[in-house]
Design a protein around this motif. Structure first.
Motif: not given
Length: 378
Positions: A168-196
């Motif tokens: 559905t249209l809402l699926e196409k619009m909103l489901i990919p937002m998980m990648h936007i939030v994850l990759l745009g606002y979580l520093p993966l290098l820092r995440m992998r370097a610590c356990t905070k």
């Protein structure tokens, strides 16, 4: 106008920079891991299932087709109202690796999925545990790749994002937002370097861990009342000093999370109050998301009424245009890299607006004491 334009460029440009740094870290060359040595290939695949009659058979078929591992597959029928248990029994009669256990009345203070996963893990015999949603379909080498990666990288809890199928249209619009939030606002290098715990992130559809580390963390009892294990389970691991990681699993697994626009809305509202929709995060995230996508387009749209031919006007227009492009770029790249909907990418600013509104609705519902019912439960 110039100040506003520069502000939107900063709000769009910084997440774009982090996204460009994160993308190659998130995307794993799984061909390499399919050939990696695996000292202990024994794994218990644990599937909580409630009203999954239509899909549980396909899920089991793909799990049983896994290569390079020794399997036991345990399904918990969580008091389904359909023929979920019958489908599993048929599979178990054909393949002795499949077991079925029956759900029980949900104890006070437990969420249904967390209780089901806790009981499944208690039944598991093998060193490795894979928690799998019933709507996920695995590639033949998926489990072996994930086990090898978690073992070699010494990851306490590994989470992989399946390819998200949308209709559905809402699926196409909103489901990919998980990648936007994850990759745009979580520093993966820092995440992998610590356990905070602040860097906890994951996808509840597919988790890999070791039995000893799972017990050390406190099992699903540590998040018994949660409805959002994608955040809460990694946070529980990190709270006890264990590492977590999150990777792209779009070539290893696929999943259609929701089947209608109404399910998308209810699903986002269900999880929001354990994610962004809380007093500490909702204002900054609203400013970040809206400022990087909706605000630049708004400035460009009202430009004829605001510019007035003043000094710096042309520069402000170009800066706002650059901000709009920067805010749109991650969604366009994701549509190509992860085979997401082109229509959803085109409508990205509208998707961001709807997503943010739903976070505020969830916060309002939380303060009013209302909860979204999910699969017949509060």
């Amino acid at each position: 106008m110039l100040v506003l334009a520069v502000g939107t460029l900063l709000l769009a440009g910084l997440p774009l920079l982090l996204y460009l740094l994160n993308l190659p870290l998130f995307c794993i060359a799984w061909q390499r891991w399919a050939k990696a040595d695996l000292s202990d290939p024994q794994v218990s695949v644990l599937i909580p299932a409630r009203d999954e009659e239509e899909g549980i058979g396909q899920c089991l078929q793909t799990v049983l087709a896994s290569r390079g591992v020794e399997l036991e597959v345990i399904v918990l029928d969580d008091q389904s109202h359909d023929a979920t248990a019958d489908v599993v029994r048929v599979c178990a009669a054909k393949d002795q690796r499949v077991q079925l256990i029956a759900g029980v009345e949900l104890p006070q203070g437990w969420n249904g999925k967390q209780h089901a996963c806790w009981r499944l893990a208690d039944r598991a015999r093998h060193r490795w545990l894979v928690f799998l949603d019933a709507d996920v379909r695995l590639a033949p080498d998926a489990i072996r790749c994930l086990l090898a990666y978690a073992d070699r990288r010494q990851v306490g809890l590994l989470s992989a994002f399946p390819h998200q199928e949308t209709g559905t249209l809402l699926e196409k619009m909103l489901i990919p937002m998980m990648h936007i939030v994850l990759l745009g606002y979580l520093p993966l290098l820092r995440m992998r370097a610590c356990t905070k715990p602040a860097y906890a992130a994951g996808c509840g559809q597919l988790f890999v861990t070791r039995q000893d580390l799972y017990q050390q963390m406190g099992t699903h009892a540590a998040i018994r009342d949660s409805r959002h294990d994608g955040i809460k389970l990694p946070r529980a691991y990190r709270t006890t000093g264990l590492s977590t990681d999150v990777v792209d699993g779009s070539t290893l697994a696929r999943c259609r999370m929701y089947r209608s626009g109404a399910e998308v809305v209810r699903g986002l509202l269900k999880n929001a109050d354990e994610g962004i929709a809380n007093a500490a995060l909702i204002v900054p995230f609203s400013l970040l998301l809206l400022g990087s996508t909706v605000a630049p387009l708004t400035l460009l749209a009202v430009w004829p009424w605001l510019s007035g031919g003043g000094s710096g006007g042309d520069a402000a227009w170009w800066i706002a245009a650059a901000a709009a492009i920067a805010g749109w770029t991650p969604r366009v790249v994701n549509a190509w890299r992860f085979k997401q909907s082109a229509v959803g990418a085109i409508l990205h600013p509208l998707a961001v607006l709807v997503f943010v509104v739903l976070q505020w609705v969830a916060l309002a519902m939380q303060h009013s004491g209302r909860r979204v019912r999910w699969r017949g439960r509060d």
